[in-house]
Write an enzyme that holds these catalytic residues in place. Sequence first.
Site, short mmCIF file in Angstrom:
data_model
loop_
_atom_site.label_atom_id
_atom_site.label_comp_id
_atom_site.label_asym_id
_atom_site.label_seq_id
_atom_site.Cartn_x
_atom_site.Cartn_y
_atom_site.Cartn_z
CG HIS A 110 -2.06 1.18 1.17
ND1 HIS A 110 -2.87 1.08 0.61
CD2 HIS A 110 -1.72 2.31 2.01
CE1 HIS A 110 -3.78 2.26 0.68
NE2 HIS A 110 -2.90 3.00 1.54
CG ASP A 164 -5.40 -0.84 1.91
OD1 ASP A 164 -4.95 -1.77 1.34
OD2 ASP A 164 -6.26 0.14 1.62
#
Length: 302
Positions: A216, A257
Amino acid sequence: MFVKLKQRWNVNNTNLVLIFFTFALGGSLCGYLGRLLLSVTRLESGPAGVILYIIIVTLLWPLCVLLISILLGQFSFFRKYLEKVWARLSGKKNREIIKVAIFASGAGSNAEKIIQKFNQPDRNTNKAEVKSQGEKGPKAMITLIVCNKPGAGVLQVAKSANIETLLIDKDRFLKGDHYLPILKRHGIDFIVLAGFLWKIPAGIIQAYPNKIVNIHPALLPRHGGKGMYGAKVHEAVIAAGDKQSGITIHYVDELYDHGNVILQATCDLGEDETPETLAEKIHLLEHEHYPALLERLLQNVK
Ligand code: GRF
Protein backbone atom coordinates in the site's frame (compact mmCIF):
# COMPACT_ATOMS: atom_id res chain seq x y z
CA MET A 1 1.78 -36.62 -25.23
CA PHE A 2 3.98 -34.06 -26.99
CA VAL A 3 1.91 -31.20 -25.60
CA LYS A 4 2.51 -32.50 -22.07
CA LEU A 5 6.23 -32.90 -22.74
CA LYS A 6 6.45 -29.35 -24.09
CA GLN A 7 4.77 -28.03 -20.95
CA ARG A 8 6.85 -30.16 -18.65
CA TRP A 9 10.12 -29.19 -20.28
CA ASN A 10 8.96 -25.63 -20.97
CA VAL A 11 10.08 -25.72 -24.62
CA ASN A 12 8.62 -24.82 -28.01
CA ASN A 13 8.10 -27.15 -31.02
CA THR A 14 11.52 -26.52 -32.58
CA ASN A 15 13.32 -27.18 -29.33
CA LEU A 16 11.31 -30.35 -28.78
CA VAL A 17 12.34 -31.70 -32.18
CA LEU A 18 15.99 -30.76 -31.53
CA ILE A 19 15.84 -32.45 -28.13
CA PHE A 20 14.55 -35.67 -29.72
CA PHE A 21 17.35 -35.50 -32.30
CA THR A 22 19.88 -34.98 -29.53
CA PHE A 23 18.62 -38.07 -27.69
CA ALA A 24 18.69 -40.13 -30.91
CA LEU A 25 22.08 -39.00 -32.17
CA GLY A 26 23.63 -39.01 -28.69
CA GLY A 27 22.37 -42.57 -28.16
CA SER A 28 23.70 -43.77 -31.53
CA LEU A 29 27.09 -42.14 -30.95
CA CYS A 30 27.23 -43.74 -27.53
CA GLY A 31 26.38 -47.20 -28.94
CA TYR A 32 29.00 -46.84 -31.68
CA LEU A 33 31.76 -45.67 -29.33
CA GLY A 34 30.79 -48.33 -26.80
CA ARG A 35 31.25 -51.12 -29.34
CA LEU A 36 34.52 -49.57 -30.50
CA LEU A 37 35.92 -49.49 -26.98
CA LEU A 38 34.70 -52.99 -26.29
CA SER A 39 36.49 -54.33 -29.35
CA VAL A 40 39.74 -52.89 -27.99
CA THR A 41 39.31 -54.96 -24.80
CA ARG A 42 38.80 -58.18 -26.80
CA LEU A 43 35.95 -59.09 -24.42
CA GLU A 44 33.23 -58.77 -27.03
CA SER A 45 31.48 -62.04 -26.27
CA GLY A 46 30.45 -63.63 -23.02
CA PRO A 47 28.91 -62.21 -19.83
CA ALA A 48 32.01 -60.13 -19.00
CA GLY A 49 31.67 -58.39 -22.38
CA VAL A 50 27.99 -57.64 -21.77
CA ILE A 51 28.67 -56.20 -18.31
CA LEU A 52 31.58 -54.13 -19.60
CA TYR A 53 29.47 -52.85 -22.48
CA ILE A 54 26.72 -51.71 -20.08
CA ILE A 55 29.27 -49.92 -17.89
CA ILE A 56 30.93 -48.22 -20.86
CA VAL A 57 27.60 -47.12 -22.34
CA THR A 58 26.33 -45.80 -18.98
CA LEU A 59 29.44 -43.66 -18.58
CA LEU A 60 29.56 -42.55 -22.20
CA TRP A 61 25.89 -41.67 -22.68
CA PRO A 62 25.87 -38.34 -20.79
CA LEU A 63 29.04 -37.24 -22.56
CA CYS A 64 27.70 -38.15 -26.01
CA VAL A 65 24.37 -36.46 -25.39
CA LEU A 66 26.08 -33.31 -24.09
CA LEU A 67 28.38 -33.24 -27.11
CA ILE A 68 25.47 -33.52 -29.57
CA SER A 69 23.46 -30.99 -27.55
CA ILE A 70 26.22 -28.41 -28.07
CA LEU A 71 26.05 -29.00 -31.83
CA LEU A 72 22.25 -28.69 -31.87
CA GLY A 73 22.14 -25.70 -29.51
CA GLN A 74 20.44 -27.64 -26.69
CA PHE A 75 23.26 -27.62 -24.14
CA SER A 76 21.43 -25.64 -21.48
CA PHE A 77 18.44 -28.02 -21.58
CA PHE A 78 20.59 -31.14 -21.35
CA ARG A 79 22.84 -29.75 -18.64
CA LYS A 80 19.77 -29.23 -16.47
CA TYR A 81 18.26 -32.55 -17.55
CA LEU A 82 21.37 -34.46 -16.55
CA GLU A 83 21.62 -32.52 -13.28
CA LYS A 84 18.10 -33.66 -12.46
CA VAL A 85 18.85 -37.27 -13.41
CA TRP A 86 21.98 -37.14 -11.24
CA ALA A 87 20.05 -35.60 -8.34
CA ARG A 88 17.51 -38.43 -8.51
CA LEU A 89 20.12 -41.16 -8.80
CA SER A 90 22.17 -39.78 -5.94
CA GLY A 91 19.06 -39.40 -3.77
CA LYS A 92 19.36 -35.61 -3.56
CA LYS A 93 15.86 -34.22 -3.66
CA ASN A 94 15.47 -31.25 -5.99
CA ARG A 95 14.50 -28.10 -4.18
CA GLU A 96 10.94 -27.36 -5.16
CA ILE A 97 10.11 -24.20 -6.99
CA ILE A 98 7.70 -21.88 -5.25
CA LYS A 99 5.27 -20.67 -7.89
CA VAL A 100 4.14 -17.10 -7.40
CA ALA A 101 1.20 -15.28 -8.98
CA ILE A 102 1.21 -11.50 -9.12
CA PHE A 103 -2.21 -9.88 -9.08
CA ALA A 104 -1.94 -6.46 -10.71
CA SER A 105 -4.04 -4.21 -12.84
CA GLY A 106 -1.99 -1.07 -13.27
CA ALA A 107 1.20 -0.04 -15.03
CA GLY A 108 3.01 -2.98 -13.50
CA SER A 109 6.23 -1.29 -12.42
CA ASN A 110 6.30 -3.29 -9.18
CA ALA A 111 5.49 -6.49 -11.03
CA GLU A 112 8.37 -5.76 -13.40
CA LYS A 113 10.88 -5.28 -10.56
CA ILE A 114 9.70 -8.46 -8.84
CA ILE A 115 9.96 -10.45 -12.07
CA GLN A 116 13.49 -9.12 -12.59
CA LYS A 117 14.39 -10.32 -9.11
CA PHE A 118 13.07 -13.86 -9.48
CA ASN A 119 12.90 -14.84 -13.16
CA GLN A 120 15.45 -14.71 -15.89
CA PRO A 121 14.80 -15.32 -19.56
CA ASP A 122 16.13 -18.61 -20.89
CA ARG A 123 18.15 -17.71 -23.96
CA ASN A 124 17.36 -21.08 -25.55
CA THR A 125 13.62 -21.24 -25.21
CA ASN A 126 12.92 -17.55 -24.71
CA LYS A 127 10.76 -18.59 -21.77
CA ALA A 128 11.24 -17.35 -18.25
CA GLU A 129 13.24 -19.56 -15.95
CA VAL A 130 13.99 -19.42 -12.29
CA LYS A 131 16.88 -17.27 -11.13
CA SER A 132 19.32 -18.94 -8.80
CA GLN A 133 18.59 -17.72 -5.29
CA GLY A 134 21.32 -19.22 -3.18
CA GLU A 135 21.69 -22.71 -1.87
CA LYS A 136 19.60 -22.48 1.29
CA GLY A 137 16.16 -21.16 0.45
CA PRO A 138 13.69 -22.57 -2.01
CA LYS A 139 13.69 -21.20 -5.52
CA ALA A 140 10.76 -18.99 -6.39
CA MET A 141 9.48 -17.91 -9.73
CA ILE A 142 6.69 -15.70 -11.00
CA THR A 143 4.61 -18.01 -13.17
CA LEU A 144 1.32 -16.16 -13.52
CA ILE A 145 0.05 -12.59 -13.77
CA VAL A 146 -3.59 -12.15 -12.79
CA CYS A 147 -5.21 -8.97 -14.06
CA ASN A 148 -8.73 -7.53 -14.21
CA LYS A 149 -8.10 -4.79 -16.74
CA PRO A 150 -7.67 -5.51 -20.45
CA GLY A 151 -4.98 -3.18 -21.78
CA ALA A 152 -3.28 -2.68 -18.40
CA GLY A 153 0.48 -2.02 -18.64
CA VAL A 154 1.22 -5.06 -16.51
CA LEU A 155 0.00 -7.32 -19.32
CA GLN A 156 2.77 -5.98 -21.53
CA VAL A 157 5.25 -6.55 -18.71
CA ALA A 158 4.05 -10.16 -18.52
CA LYS A 159 4.32 -10.58 -22.27
CA SER A 160 7.90 -9.27 -22.37
CA ALA A 161 8.85 -11.69 -19.62
CA ASN A 162 6.98 -14.60 -21.24
CA ILE A 163 4.77 -15.08 -18.23
CA GLU A 164 1.29 -16.48 -18.59
CA THR A 165 -1.60 -14.11 -17.84
CA LEU A 166 -5.11 -14.67 -16.54
CA LEU A 167 -7.71 -12.01 -17.22
CA ILE A 168 -10.41 -12.27 -14.58
CA ASP A 169 -14.06 -11.37 -14.46
CA LYS A 170 -15.40 -9.35 -11.50
CA ASP A 171 -18.54 -11.37 -10.72
CA ARG A 172 -16.81 -14.69 -10.92
CA PHE A 173 -13.88 -13.40 -8.85
CA LEU A 174 -15.92 -11.86 -6.07
CA LYS A 175 -18.17 -14.90 -5.76
CA GLY A 176 -15.01 -16.49 -4.55
CA ASP A 177 -14.73 -20.06 -5.80
CA HIS A 178 -14.31 -19.78 -9.56
CA TYR A 179 -10.63 -18.85 -9.73
CA LEU A 180 -9.31 -20.89 -6.82
CA PRO A 181 -9.23 -24.16 -8.81
CA ILE A 182 -7.51 -22.29 -11.63
CA LEU A 183 -4.81 -20.99 -9.29
CA LYS A 184 -4.37 -24.50 -7.91
CA ARG A 185 -4.17 -25.94 -11.41
CA HIS A 186 -1.35 -23.49 -12.11
CA GLY A 187 0.33 -24.80 -8.95
CA ILE A 188 0.40 -21.34 -7.35
CA ASP A 189 1.96 -21.38 -3.86
CA PHE A 190 2.05 -17.67 -3.06
CA ILE A 191 0.19 -14.53 -4.18
CA VAL A 192 1.63 -11.03 -4.45
CA LEU A 193 -0.71 -8.07 -4.89
CA ALA A 194 0.91 -5.16 -6.68
CA GLY A 195 -1.67 -2.62 -7.73
CA PHE A 196 -4.72 -4.88 -7.50
CA LEU A 197 -7.86 -3.11 -6.31
CA TRP A 198 -10.49 -5.79 -5.80
CA LYS A 199 -10.98 -7.35 -2.41
CA ILE A 200 -9.62 -10.89 -2.26
CA PRO A 201 -12.49 -13.31 -1.57
CA ALA A 202 -12.48 -15.34 1.65
CA GLY A 203 -12.09 -18.65 -0.23
CA ILE A 204 -8.74 -17.59 -1.69
CA ILE A 205 -7.53 -16.08 1.59
CA GLN A 206 -8.31 -19.29 3.45
CA ALA A 207 -6.60 -21.38 0.79
CA TYR A 208 -3.43 -19.24 1.11
CA PRO A 209 -2.97 -18.54 4.83
CA ASN A 210 -0.17 -15.97 5.29
CA LYS A 211 0.68 -16.51 1.65
CA ILE A 212 -0.90 -13.38 0.19
CA VAL A 213 0.84 -10.03 0.57
CA ASN A 214 -0.06 -6.54 -0.57
CA ILE A 215 1.76 -3.25 -0.89
CA HIS A 216 0.00 0.00 0.00
CA PRO A 217 1.45 3.39 -0.96
CA ALA A 218 1.08 5.00 2.51
CA LEU A 219 1.81 4.29 6.13
CA LEU A 220 -1.14 2.16 7.22
CA PRO A 221 -3.36 2.42 9.17
CA ARG A 222 -3.37 5.96 7.82
CA HIS A 223 -4.85 6.55 4.38
CA GLY A 224 -6.01 3.01 3.65
CA GLY A 225 -9.31 1.28 3.01
CA LYS A 226 -11.76 0.97 0.15
CA GLY A 227 -11.27 3.56 -2.57
CA MET A 228 -7.85 4.61 -1.27
CA TYR A 229 -5.50 3.91 -4.15
CA GLY A 230 -3.14 5.71 -6.52
CA ALA A 231 -3.20 9.52 -6.53
CA LYS A 232 -6.08 9.57 -4.03
CA VAL A 233 -3.76 8.27 -1.32
CA HIS A 234 -1.08 10.88 -2.00
CA GLU A 235 -3.68 13.68 -2.15
CA ALA A 236 -5.03 12.57 1.23
CA VAL A 237 -1.53 12.49 2.75
CA ILE A 238 -0.80 16.04 1.57
CA ALA A 239 -4.25 17.33 2.55
CA ALA A 240 -3.78 15.89 6.05
CA GLY A 241 -0.53 17.86 6.42
CA ASP A 242 1.52 14.72 7.13
CA LYS A 243 5.25 15.32 7.29
CA GLN A 244 6.01 11.76 6.25
CA SER A 245 4.54 9.10 4.03
CA GLY A 246 5.83 5.75 2.89
CA ILE A 247 4.90 2.22 2.01
CA THR A 248 3.33 -0.64 3.91
CA ILE A 249 3.75 -4.27 2.95
CA HIS A 250 1.28 -6.46 4.79
CA TYR A 251 -0.40 -9.83 4.79
CA VAL A 252 -3.84 -9.80 3.24
CA ASP A 253 -6.92 -10.60 5.27
CA GLU A 254 -10.60 -10.19 4.50
CA LEU A 255 -10.60 -6.42 5.05
CA TYR A 256 -9.10 -3.75 2.79
CA ASP A 257 -5.51 -2.76 3.73
CA HIS A 258 -5.83 -4.46 7.10
CA GLY A 259 -3.69 -7.59 7.62
CA ASN A 260 -0.54 -7.81 9.74
CA VAL A 261 2.16 -5.37 8.71
CA ILE A 262 5.44 -6.94 7.60
CA LEU A 263 7.40 -3.86 6.63
CA GLN A 264 7.06 -0.09 6.47
CA ALA A 265 9.51 2.34 4.90
CA THR A 266 9.16 6.09 5.05
CA CYS A 267 9.99 9.21 3.09
CA ASP A 268 9.73 12.89 4.06
CA LEU A 269 7.33 15.29 2.41
CA GLY A 270 8.82 18.51 1.02
CA GLU A 271 7.27 21.97 1.37
CA ASP A 272 5.98 21.93 -2.21
CA GLU A 273 5.09 18.27 -2.37
CA THR A 274 2.49 17.36 -4.99
CA PRO A 275 0.71 14.02 -5.46
CA GLU A 276 2.92 13.46 -8.50
CA THR A 277 6.25 14.10 -6.74
CA LEU A 278 5.11 12.02 -3.79
CA ALA A 279 4.07 9.19 -6.11
CA GLU A 280 7.61 9.14 -7.52
CA LYS A 281 9.16 8.91 -4.06
CA ILE A 282 6.77 6.12 -3.12
CA HIS A 283 7.48 4.13 -6.26
CA LEU A 284 11.20 4.30 -5.53
CA LEU A 285 10.59 2.92 -2.05
CA GLU A 286 8.35 0.19 -3.43
CA HIS A 287 10.86 -0.92 -6.03
CA GLU A 288 13.63 -0.98 -3.45
CA HIS A 289 11.78 -2.90 -0.74
CA TYR A 290 9.10 -5.13 -2.28
CA PRO A 291 11.30 -7.55 -4.30
CA ALA A 292 13.86 -7.76 -1.49
CA LEU A 293 11.24 -8.48 1.16
CA LEU A 294 9.58 -11.09 -1.04
CA GLU A 295 12.89 -12.85 -1.44
CA ARG A 296 13.07 -13.22 2.35
CA LEU A 297 9.44 -14.27 2.71
CA LEU A 298 9.60 -16.83 -0.05
CA GLN A 299 12.54 -18.58 1.57
CA ASN A 300 10.22 -19.64 4.36
CA VAL A 301 7.25 -20.76 2.30
CA LYS A 302 6.22 -24.46 2.51
C1 GRF B 1 1.66 0.95 -6.19
O1 GRF B 1 1.83 2.26 -5.79
C2 GRF B 1 1.16 0.10 -5.06
O2 GRF B 1 1.52 0.60 -3.80
C3 GRF B 1 -0.32 0.17 -5.18
O3 GRF B 1 -0.56 0.23 -6.56
C4 GRF B 1 0.54 0.82 -7.21
C5 GRF B 1 0.92 -0.06 -8.37
O4 GRF B 1 1.88 0.57 -9.19
N1 GRF B 1 -0.95 -0.93 -4.52
P1 GRF B 1 2.55 -0.22 -10.39
O5 GRF B 1 1.41 -0.68 -11.28
O6 GRF B 1 3.27 -1.38 -9.81
O7 GRF B 1 3.45 0.75 -11.07
